[in-house]
Design a protein around this motif. Structure first.
Motif, short mmCIF file in Angstrom:
data_model
loop_
_atom_site.label_atom_id
_atom_site.label_comp_id
_atom_site.label_asym_id
_atom_site.label_seq_id
_atom_site.Cartn_x
_atom_site.Cartn_y
_atom_site.Cartn_z
N ALA A 1 -36.25 43.55 -14.79
CA ALA A 1 -36.60 44.21 -13.52
C ALA A 1 -37.68 43.43 -12.79
CB ALA A 1 -37.05 45.64 -13.79
N LEU B 1 -29.65 47.05 -12.33
CA LEU B 1 -30.25 45.72 -12.26
C LEU B 1 -29.19 44.66 -12.01
CD1 LEU B 1 -32.89 46.01 -15.13
CD2 LEU B 1 -33.32 45.96 -12.65
N SER C 1 -28.49 44.63 -8.29
CA SER C 1 -29.66 44.72 -7.42
C SER C 1 -29.64 43.70 -6.29
CB SER C 1 -30.95 44.57 -8.24
OG SER C 1 -30.96 43.33 -8.93
#
Length: 693
Positions: free
Chosen positions: A216, A178, A181
């Motif tokens: 997320a 994450l 990302s």
């Protein structure tokens, strides 16, 4: 227990008539397979892909135990005994998880690409690793192995290079993914192998799973756990999409010591050829058990697990901590123990210290026992001894659970004396393999009854080998008494190339399909190969002599138990070599106490050990020990270490001095210890007499 196929040990490989060319030997093949490489499984020729291989095992061994692990009890913070799932149960889980992946990709993420898309796998060896990879084989997807110890930069590179939309990882990597990302725009979903189900928490507080799911969602990333995807697949089953043998099954990124990693394209045919090559030489059965702890992101761990799956074996995974591996082994009692030289060297050092180097009567008896068993081994009388096994060696065998019958070592050389000692200590077959990611980790292997240490053996049934001249190092195929040259390999187990990388593909694999390994070898009169040098990572000293530092490091480390890590350095304007050495505290401290009478601090007292490393008397003593090891290895004068710097600043992945496969990043280590290297050469110059004209 493993069964070993016996061949004529007096002629292990043969040179195929009419295959010699200018500057190279002819093609060598195993003497039992002179007509050509065998790239299919003779017992089951219908097996063409990894899908076929596992379905074959499910049909034959469906009710047998297959994958085992030690569950963790969060309440007691302890690991339980091994629990098992059968081949049939794992087949159902693979089908469900793979169907869940397919549904996630199409129905939830909206992708129109039905197959051949990549799935990243980032975790230590565990059942979910196998299930994820085999799910890819059920639906013609491409698994992409991410090393457990990859840093964020390398993960980012591989994710973008392979264009991975979904990553299946252990829970500890979810946050890491994450975090990067934004730099990996192609990643759309993360699947945690560990549960993300909510647990009761105090009022008005967020649990870790809640935080991760919220994070997320804010990034636009789909986040699931493994059980959720299996449940999704059970609700939305998909028809299997069968792969073809020449299609890529997996991208295995080799961890380069300088540039970015290269993605080796491993086809289904490569995997099947690797299994075939080994099943011709030893037979594994459902009564056998493997301890699986080698990284499945590394080719050696992967092809061994595949081989054991074909044999119907039980595969027990370690609990994830290499420091407590022996605890797992004691419970599992494996018959098959794959290892790497670094681990075997450490086991050897501890056993030597507790036996032949022990004081008093224990040491006297141990030295007699070892001498007797080594003499038997050399005489071809095997590794067993009725008296000494009962008095001493049965206790040593218990270190590996007491049932180990086969140890396979590879990835780096191992010293003759280490190999011979471990053979008689554990009373089992130890074979040394040679291969690389590009050759599926398997190409040449010693015979199970080989008495001579230091060789790598004969080609496998699926491999052709030749030696090619390296003129600038004065290695030639016409050398006497034995040919010498760069080892080149060809066969069904050799990759087609690197993903999106034509230049490195052309550099590694020539137009005739020969993989140029960079290793220098020789072959004796009965067709056994030996590694003698390294073409890459060589440098020339001022007097014109070429030096292969990796060879020297391996030779010294295997003969000196005081070494944890070693870096050998030389320069074109210098006549001699210097070294950076990280001592092994478990042997280094008792040695100093015995030799110099110095009070040994605790092995965790880094500050005190650092002070010892800076002691000139300690430095002189260690340099003397390196000299002994160099003479034992029969190093030439210019290959001997003239100065050494002792440090507790170990090379690690975290400080950028090791690759994820624990190879030394030579330019980075040189830069890191630049001042110490300068000081060592300055000391050499200051103490070397000036020659008179």
């Amino acid at each position: 227990m493993p069964e070993f196929v016996k061949f004529n040990s007096d002629k292990q490989s043969v040179e195929v008539p009419g295959t010699r060319t200018e500057g190279a030997t002819g093609h060598y093949r195993h003497a039992a397979f002179p007509d050509g490489p065998l790239d299919y499984i003779r017992q089951d020729p219908q097996i063409k892909t990894l899908y076929d291989l596992f379905q074959n095992s499910v049909t034959k061994y469906g009710n047998n135990d297959f994958l085992g692990h030690r569950p963790y009890d969060a309440a007691t913070k302890t690991y339980g005994d091994y629990t098992w799932q059968t081949y049939g149960q794992i087949d159902k889980r693979v089908d469900a998880f793979g169907s869940g992946l397919m549904h996630l990709n199409s129905a939830i993420m909206g992708s129109t690409q039905l197959n051949r898309w990549p799935v990243g796998i980032w975790a230590l060896s565990r059942p979910e690793w196998f299930i994820t990879e085999m799910s890819c084989n059920y639906f013609n997807l491409v698994s992409v192995a991410l090393y457990e110890t990859l840093g964020p930069d390398a993960v980012e590179y591989v994710m973008n290079h392979a264009e991975i939309p979904i990553v299946v990882c252990s829970g500890n990597h979810v946050a890491s993914l994450l975090e990067i990302s934004d730099k990996v725009p192609g990643m759309k979903a993360i699947i945690s192998m560990d549960s993300l189900q909510e647990v009761p928490t105090a009022p008005n507080t967020a649990s870790a799973p809640q935080v991760l799911r919220s994070w997320a969602a804010g990034k636009g990333i789909q986040l699931f756990d493994f059980a959720e995807i299996e449940a999704l697949g059970a609700l939305h089953p998909h028809k299997h999409i069968l792969p073809a043998e020449n299609e890529v099954a997996s991208l295995c990124y080799t961890s380069g010591t300088t540039g970015q990693p290269k993605g080796a394209m491993l086809t289904h045919k490569n995997f099947i050829a690797a299994v075939s090559s080994n099943m011709e030489f030893f037979i594994l059965s459902p009564s056998d058990t493997l301890i699986s702890f080698l990284p499945l992101a590394h080719i050696m761990g992967r092809y061994i697990d595949t081989l054991c799956t074909y044999g119907g074996m039980r595969i027990g995974y370690f609990k994830g901590d290499i420091n407590t591996l022996l605890d797992d082994i004691a419970l599992l009692k494996p018959t098959f123990f794959p290892a790497v030289p670094r681990l075997l060297n450490r086991i050897y050092a501890k056993l030597i210290a507790a036996t032949v180097e022990a004081p008093g009567l224990v040491g006297v008896l141990a030295r007699r026992a070892v001498a007797a068993k080594l003499a038997n081994l050399e005489a071809g009388l095997g590794t067993q001894h009725a008296v000494w096994d009962r008095l001493l060696f049965n206790k040593i065998k218990a270190v590996l659970g007491g049932n180990v019958q086969l140890i396979v070592t590879g990835s780096a050389p191992i010293a003759k004396e280490v190999l011979s000692f471990l053979r008689i200590a554990f009373g089992c077959v130890i074979v040394e393999g040679y291969g690389s990611t590009e050759s599926m980790g398997t190409a040449i292997l010693t015979a199970h009854d080989e008495k001579k240490a230091g060789i790598i053996g004969a080609p496998r049934s699926g491999c052709d080998v030749k030696l090619v001249d390296v003129a600038d190092m004065n290695y030639r195929s016409t050398d006497l008494p034995y040919p010498r040259g760069e080892i080149c390999l060809r066969g069904g187990h050799i990759i087609d190339g690197y993903y999106k990388d034509e230049k490195n593909t052309r550099d590694a694999i020539d137009d005739e399909g020969w993989l140029h390994t960079g290793d220098i070898g020789t072959v004796d009169e009965i067709g056994r190969f030996t590694i003698i040098d390294r073409k890459k990572n060589i440098f020339k000293l001022a007097q014109g002599e070429y030096v292969a530092p990796e060879k020297i490091e391996n030779q010294l480390a295997s003969r000196c138990s005081l070494i944890q890590q070693l870096f050998v350095h030389g320069e074109s304007l210098e006549n001699s070599l210097v070294a950076i050495m990280i001592p092994e505290p478990e042997t280094f401290l008792p040695f100093l106490q015995a030799q110099l009478g110095l009070r040994a601090p605790a092995i965790t007292d880094v500050a005190a050990i650092t002070t010892l490393c800076q002691n000139p008397k300690v430095n002189a003593l260690i340099l003397k020990e390196l000299g002994k090891a160099g003479r034992a290895a029969e190093l030439r004068g210019f290959e001997m270490i003239k100065r050494v710097y002792l440090s507790t600043d170990a090379f690690s992945i975290e400080n950028g001095l090791l690759t994820p496969t624990l190879k030394v990043k030579r330019p980075q280590v040189q830069k890191h210890f630049e001042e110490q290297i300068k000081d060592m050469y300055a000391d050499i110059h200051a103490t070397t007499p000036v020659a008179k004209l």
